[in-house]
Design a protein around this motif. Structure first.
Motif, short mmCIF file in Angstrom:
data_model
loop_
_atom_site.label_atom_id
_atom_site.label_comp_id
_atom_site.label_asym_id
_atom_site.label_seq_id
_atom_site.Cartn_x
_atom_site.Cartn_y
_atom_site.Cartn_z
N TYR A 25 -4.37 -13.52 8.14
CA TYR A 25 -5.26 -14.51 7.54
C TYR A 25 -5.42 -15.78 8.37
O TYR A 25 -6.05 -16.74 7.94
CB TYR A 25 -4.79 -14.86 6.13
CG TYR A 25 -4.83 -13.64 5.23
CD1 TYR A 25 -6.04 -13.10 4.83
CD2 TYR A 25 -3.66 -13.02 4.82
CE1 TYR A 25 -6.09 -11.98 4.01
CE2 TYR A 25 -3.70 -11.90 4.02
CZ TYR A 25 -4.91 -11.38 3.62
OH TYR A 25 -4.96 -10.27 2.82
N GLN A 60 5.90 -12.44 6.16
CA GLN A 60 5.18 -13.71 6.24
C GLN A 60 4.43 -13.83 7.56
O GLN A 60 3.30 -14.29 7.60
CB GLN A 60 6.15 -14.90 6.08
CG GLN A 60 5.46 -16.25 6.01
CD GLN A 60 4.56 -16.37 4.79
OE1 GLN A 60 4.96 -16.04 3.68
NE2 GLN A 60 3.35 -16.83 4.99
N ASP A 61 5.05 -13.38 8.66
CA ASP A 61 4.37 -13.40 9.96
C ASP A 61 3.14 -12.49 9.97
O ASP A 61 2.09 -12.84 10.52
CB ASP A 61 5.33 -12.98 11.08
CG ASP A 61 6.44 -13.99 11.30
OD1 ASP A 61 6.23 -15.18 10.95
OD2 ASP A 61 7.50 -13.60 11.83
N HIS A 110 -3.23 -18.09 9.35
CA HIS A 110 -2.46 -19.27 8.96
C HIS A 110 -1.34 -19.51 9.97
O HIS A 110 -0.54 -18.64 10.27
CB HIS A 110 -1.84 -19.07 7.58
CG HIS A 110 -1.03 -20.25 7.14
ND1 HIS A 110 0.31 -20.33 7.36
CD2 HIS A 110 -1.37 -21.38 6.48
CE1 HIS A 110 0.78 -21.46 6.87
NE2 HIS A 110 -0.23 -22.11 6.33
N THR A 111 -1.33 -20.69 10.52
CA THR A 111 -0.23 -21.07 11.40
C THR A 111 0.27 -22.44 10.96
O THR A 111 -0.53 -23.32 10.66
CB THR A 111 -0.68 -21.16 12.88
OG1 THR A 111 -1.74 -22.08 12.97
CG2 THR A 111 -1.11 -19.81 13.39
N PRO A 112 1.58 -22.58 10.87
CA PRO A 112 2.10 -23.88 10.45
C PRO A 112 1.76 -24.96 11.47
O PRO A 112 1.94 -24.77 12.67
CB PRO A 112 3.61 -23.67 10.36
CG PRO A 112 3.90 -22.29 10.82
CD PRO A 112 2.61 -21.62 11.14
N SER A 113 1.23 -26.06 10.96
CA SER A 113 0.84 -27.15 11.86
C SER A 113 2.02 -28.07 12.11
O SER A 113 2.89 -28.22 11.24
CB SER A 113 -0.32 -27.93 11.27
OG SER A 113 0.10 -28.62 10.12
N LEU A 153 1.33 -11.62 7.37
CA LEU A 153 0.28 -12.26 6.55
C LEU A 153 -0.35 -13.43 7.29
O LEU A 153 -1.57 -13.62 7.23
CB LEU A 153 0.87 -12.72 5.22
CG LEU A 153 1.27 -11.62 4.24
CD1 LEU A 153 1.98 -12.23 3.04
CD2 LEU A 153 0.06 -10.82 3.81
N ASP A 154 0.47 -14.22 8.00
CA ASP A 154 -0.08 -15.34 8.76
C ASP A 154 -1.02 -14.86 9.85
O ASP A 154 -2.09 -15.44 10.07
CB ASP A 154 1.06 -16.17 9.39
CG ASP A 154 1.82 -16.98 8.36
OD1 ASP A 154 1.30 -17.14 7.23
OD2 ASP A 154 2.92 -17.46 8.69
N ASP A 155 -0.66 -13.76 10.54
CA ASP A 155 -1.53 -13.21 11.58
C ASP A 155 -2.83 -12.67 10.98
O ASP A 155 -3.91 -12.87 11.53
CB ASP A 155 -0.83 -12.08 12.35
CG ASP A 155 0.22 -12.61 13.31
OD1 ASP A 155 0.19 -13.84 13.61
OD2 ASP A 155 1.08 -11.82 13.74
#
Length: 130
Positions: free
Chosen positions: A11, A4-5, A13-16, A7-9
């Motif tokens: 694309y 998940q980390d 995406h970082t949780p707000s 994929l977040d890096d």
């Protein structure tokens, strides 16, 4: 680093913080709703009254005796609606009787019910905590 980390890096995406706050509030609301539903279920179970007609006797054209048993919460008064019916299941007698609180959960009662015509049956319609 988890998948998940990665994929977040990749694309961006970082949780707000706002999303985390929304999820936290949603969890608190769900827990509160479940607690309220559980409270209502327990409160209703504590006031449950069960009544069962055990016998009836047609005394004459204007009188029926109804015997019944009630299981109710201890220390609480209760009331019961007793009725008499004719051959067509029409109500020919009706009476609401109140009983004092008792330490016994199960009690037996016998009530004489006046009627306006010949009854063919007598029964306890319902009982409730007063």
């Amino acid at each position: 680093m988890t998948t998940q980390d990665v994929l977040d890096d990749r694309y961006g995406h970082t949780p707000s913080p706002r999303r985390r706050w929304t999820i936290s509030v949603a969890i608190v609301v769900v827990v509160a709703v479940v607690a309220v539903i559980a409270w209502i279920a327990v409160a209703n179970a504590a006031n449950t009254v069960e009544a069962r007609t055990t016998a009836y006797r047609v005394v004459d054209e204007r009188t029926v005796v109804v015997n019944f048993q009630v299981t109710a919460p201890t220390g609480r008064g209760l009331a019961c609606a007793i009725e008499a019916q004719d051959e067509q299941h029409g109500i020919v007698g009706w009476k609401v009787v109140e009983y004092e609180a008792s330490d016994e959960p199960g009690r037996a009662f016998s009530e004489t019910l006046p009627t306006v015509g010949r009854a063919t049956t007598g029964l306890v319609n319902s009982c409730w905590v007063t």
